[in-house]
Every structure is written in structure tokens, then in C-alpha cells.
Scaffold this motif. Structure first.
Motif, PDB file in Angstrom:
ATOM      1  N   TYR A 175       0.812  -1.211   0.000  1.00 33.79           N
ATOM      2  CA  TYR A 175       0.000   0.000   0.000  1.00 33.79           C
ATOM      3  C   TYR A 175       0.851   1.270   0.000  1.00 33.79           C
ATOM      4  O   TYR A 175       1.806   1.385   0.763  1.00 33.79           O
ATOM      5  CB  TYR A 175      -0.920   0.028   1.225  1.00 33.79           C
ATOM      6  CG  TYR A 175      -1.999  -1.019   1.177  1.00 33.79           C
ATOM      7  CD1 TYR A 175      -3.056  -0.916   0.282  1.00 33.79           C
ATOM      8  CD2 TYR A 175      -1.962  -2.116   2.039  1.00 33.79           C
ATOM      9  CE1 TYR A 175      -4.059  -1.881   0.234  1.00 33.79           C
ATOM     10  CE2 TYR A 175      -2.961  -3.087   1.999  1.00 33.79           C
ATOM     11  CZ  TYR A 175      -4.004  -2.960   1.092  1.00 33.79           C
ATOM     12  OH  TYR A 175      -4.987  -3.914   1.048  1.00 33.79           O
ATOM     13  N   THR A 176       0.472   2.207  -0.868  1.00 30.86           N
ATOM     14  CA  THR A 176       1.041   3.554  -0.839  1.00 30.86           C
ATOM     15  C   THR A 176      -0.073   4.504  -0.413  1.00 30.86           C
ATOM     16  O   THR A 176      -1.112   4.589  -1.064  1.00 30.86           O
ATOM     17  CB  THR A 176       1.578   3.968  -2.223  1.00 30.86           C
ATOM     18  OG1 THR A 176       2.671   3.117  -2.574  1.00 30.86           O
ATOM     19  CG2 THR A 176       2.059   5.416  -2.209  1.00 30.86           C
ATOM     20  N   ILE A 177       0.159   5.196   0.689  1.00 28.15           N
ATOM     21  CA  ILE A 177      -0.863   6.062   1.281  1.00 28.15           C
ATOM     22  C   ILE A 177      -0.311   7.477   1.419  1.00 28.15           C
ATOM     23  O   ILE A 177       0.806   7.668   1.899  1.00 28.15           O
ATOM     24  CB  ILE A 177      -1.296   5.526   2.661  1.00 28.15           C
ATOM     25  CG1 ILE A 177      -1.894   4.119   2.503  1.00 28.15           C
ATOM     26  CG2 ILE A 177      -2.307   6.465   3.321  1.00 28.15           C
ATOM     27  CD1 ILE A 177      -2.181   3.418   3.809  1.00 28.15           C
TER      28      ILE A 177
ATOM     29  N   ALA B 273       3.594  -0.011   5.194  1.00 28.72           N
ATOM     30  CA  ALA B 273       3.021   0.780   4.098  1.00 28.72           C
ATOM     31  C   ALA B 273       3.970   1.913   3.707  1.00 28.72           C
ATOM     32  O   ALA B 273       4.716   2.432   4.536  1.00 28.72           O
ATOM     33  CB  ALA B 273       1.672   1.350   4.506  1.00 28.72           C
ATOM     34  N   ASN B 274       3.936   2.276   2.441  1.00 25.15           N
ATOM     35  CA  ASN B 274       4.720   3.406   1.945  1.00 25.15           C
ATOM     36  C   ASN B 274       3.904   4.673   2.182  1.00 25.15           C
ATOM     37  O   ASN B 274       2.904   4.913   1.530  1.00 25.15           O
ATOM     38  CB  ASN B 274       4.998   3.215   0.449  1.00 25.15           C
ATOM     39  CG  ASN B 274       5.751   4.385  -0.149  1.00 25.15           C
ATOM     40  OD1 ASN B 274       6.501   5.062   0.537  1.00 25.15           O
ATOM     41  ND2 ASN B 274       5.549   4.629  -1.434  1.00 25.15           N
ATOM     42  N   LEU B 275       4.347   5.503   3.150  1.00 19.17           N
ATOM     43  CA  LEU B 275       3.583   6.681   3.547  1.00 19.17           C
ATOM     44  C   LEU B 275       4.236   7.950   3.005  1.00 19.17           C
ATOM     45  O   LEU B 275       5.429   8.177   3.183  1.00 19.17           O
ATOM     46  CB  LEU B 275       3.491   6.765   5.080  1.00 19.17           C
ATOM     47  CG  LEU B 275       2.828   5.574   5.783  1.00 19.17           C
ATOM     48  CD1 LEU B 275       2.770   5.807   7.275  1.00 19.17           C
ATOM     49  CD2 LEU B 275       1.432   5.341   5.235  1.00 19.17           C
ATOM     50  N   LEU B 276       3.427   8.778   2.335  1.00 16.82           N
ATOM     51  CA  LEU B 276       3.899  10.044   1.776  1.00 16.82           C
ATOM     52  C   LEU B 276       3.085  11.176   2.391  1.00 16.82           C
ATOM     53  O   LEU B 276       1.947  10.979   2.812  1.00 16.82           O
ATOM     54  CB  LEU B 276       3.734  10.044   0.249  1.00 16.82           C
ATOM     55  CG  LEU B 276       4.393   8.869  -0.486  1.00 16.82           C
ATOM     56  CD1 LEU B 276       3.969   8.858  -1.948  1.00 16.82           C
ATOM     57  CD2 LEU B 276       5.903   8.947  -0.373  1.00 16.82           C
ATOM     58  N   GLU B 277       3.683  12.387   2.429  1.00 12.09           N
ATOM     59  CA  GLU B 277       3.013  13.512   3.081  1.00 12.09           C
ATOM     60  C   GLU B 277       2.946  14.736   2.173  1.00 12.09           C
ATOM     61  O   GLU B 277       3.825  14.939   1.324  1.00 12.09           O
ATOM     62  CB  GLU B 277       3.750  13.892   4.373  1.00 12.09           C
ATOM     63  CG  GLU B 277       3.818  12.776   5.395  1.00 12.09           C
ATOM     64  CD  GLU B 277       4.603  13.192   6.630  1.00 12.09           C
ATOM     65  OE1 GLU B 277       4.122  14.088   7.364  1.00 12.09           O
ATOM     66  OE2 GLU B 277       5.694  12.648   6.862  1.00 12.09           O
ATOM     67  N   ALA B 278       1.901  15.549   2.379  1.00 10.10           N
ATOM     68  CA  ALA B 278       1.757  16.821   1.664  1.00 10.10           C
ATOM     69  C   ALA B 278       1.114  17.816   2.615  1.00 10.10           C
ATOM     70  O   ALA B 278       0.211  17.464   3.372  1.00 10.10           O
ATOM     71  CB  ALA B 278       0.901  16.651   0.420  1.00 10.10           C
TER      72      ALA B 278
END
Length: 211
Positions: A5-7, A31-36
Motif C-alpha cells: 500500500y502507498t498512502i 506501508a509506503n507513507l507520503l506527506e503533503a
């Protein structure tokens, strides 16, 4: 649940974003967690990342007025599951979120157990909304469909219109000709079923997009 999962977590508040990051990390191991932290950052990230499985979106971020960020994202990424996580927990807000095509709504007041349960439900393909919403609101749905029919550029023009900008100013901001803006206006009025700027802005206010 594992690393497939990429979240993306989109929230402008660093403390809450970090807390949500930790919660999601605990809920979905590896999980691959990205932020904005803003709508612009989020859109840039989504242009590069083509395999995002879930977007956790705060309604109130720089560049997004109320529901506008959700609408723009739905227009540009119709297949991306979006779950709104918000402190605005009123039933009317949740209904609007649902009518604009979000896959779920998680109140920011949720405890860890409720948050983890909601995330698992969403990733298994089941929408998550608080209980007690009742039936869909036909009027909200009708307005939502009209707004959703706008292209991203038309939507930008409409938001600038609601800020009181003149055609000349909107053309300058978007780096296009005034004739192009007039063409956008004609299309916007047609899609919204209105005859003038005032009526178009009223529709935005009815959808609570300008707050």
C-alpha cells in the motif's frame, strides 16, 4: 496488511500530520507513507506517484477552500480513493463530502482503535462514514454534480470569480487571454445552469466551498 500500500497524508498541521503518520504506520505495517502540507504539494506528488492506494485528505489546507480541494482531486483523479479526515464533523459536512465522491470520512476526534478500524475497512474496499447520516440529500447531490462537471481550469476560474476578481485579473493570474476567460465563463454558466456571476457565486456558497 503489508507494504503493497502507498498512502498519502495531506494535512497542513505538522503535529496532526505526524500523529496520523504514526497511526497509519501502526495500522498498516510496512506501508509506503507520503506527506503533503498543501494542495499544490499534493497535486505535484500525485503527478509523480501513479500507484497511490489511498489519500487521507484534510479539508482545510492552503490552496483548498472548504470542499474545493476534494472536488478538484475527484475531477483529476476519479479512480483515487479519498478519505477525508476533518475536525468539521457536522452531518451536513459529512454529507457534502460523500456527495462529492469521497470514499470515506473519519472525524479527527476518533480514537486510535476507531481510526485503525476505519483504515482497514477502506483498504478492503468498503467505504467508511459515521453512522446516522441518513439518505442522500438530492439538492446537495444535484449541486455537486454540476460543480463536478467543471474542468480543473474552469473550477479555478470559478473560485477566482467568488473572490471578486475581474476577467482581466483572472486572465493575468492564469496567464491566458481575457477572451479565454470569457469562454470559460460561458461554459461555467452553462454547466451550472446560471445566467450571471452572482448566481454562480451563490451556488458556490450553497455548497459551502468558499469557507
Amino acid at each position: 496488511m503489508d507494504a503493497q500500500y502507498t498512502i498519502v497524508i495531506a494535512d497542513d498541521h505538522p503535529l496532526f500530520r505526524n500523529a496520523l503518520f504514526q497511526s497509519v504506520h501502526m495500522a498498516i505495517s510496512g506501508a509506503n507513507l507520503l506527506e503533503a502540507e498543501s494542495l499544490d504539494t499534493l497535486l505535484s506528488l500525485l503527478e509523480k506517484e501513479h500507484d497511490v492506494d489511498l489519500l487521507l485528505l484534510d479539508l482545510k489546507m492552503p490552496g483548498a477552500n472548504g470542499m474545493s480541494g476534494l472536488i478538484q482531486l475527484r475531477n483529476q483523479y476519479p479512480d483515487l480513493p479519498i478519505v477525508v479526515i476533518s475536525a468539521s464533523e457536522e452531518i451536513t459536512v459529512v454529507k457534502q463530502v460523500r456527495s462529492h465522491g469521497a470514499f470515506g470520512f473519519i472525524p479527527k476526534s476518533s480514537d486510535m482503535r476507531a481510526l485503525i478500524s476505519a483504515l482497514h475497512q477502506v483498504l478492503e474496499g468498503e467505504p467508511f462514514f459515521p453512522e446516522g447520516l441518513g439518505d442522500e440529500d438530492d439538492e446537495i447531490n444535484d449541486l455537486a454534480q454540476k460543480i463536478a462537471s467543471l474542468t480543473p481550469q474552469q473550477y479555478k476560474v470559478l473560485c477566482m470569480l467568488s473572490d471578486g476578481l475581474l476577467n482581466k485579473q483572472i486572465a493575468y493570474e492564469l496567464n491566458v487571454s481575457e477572451a479565454t476567460i470569457k469562454a470559460h465563463m460561458t461554459a461555467i454558466f452553462r454547466k451550472l445552469g446560471v445566467k450571471n456571476r452572482t448566481q454562480a457565486v451563490i451556488i458556490l456558497q450553497q455548497m459551502d466551498l468558499t469557507q
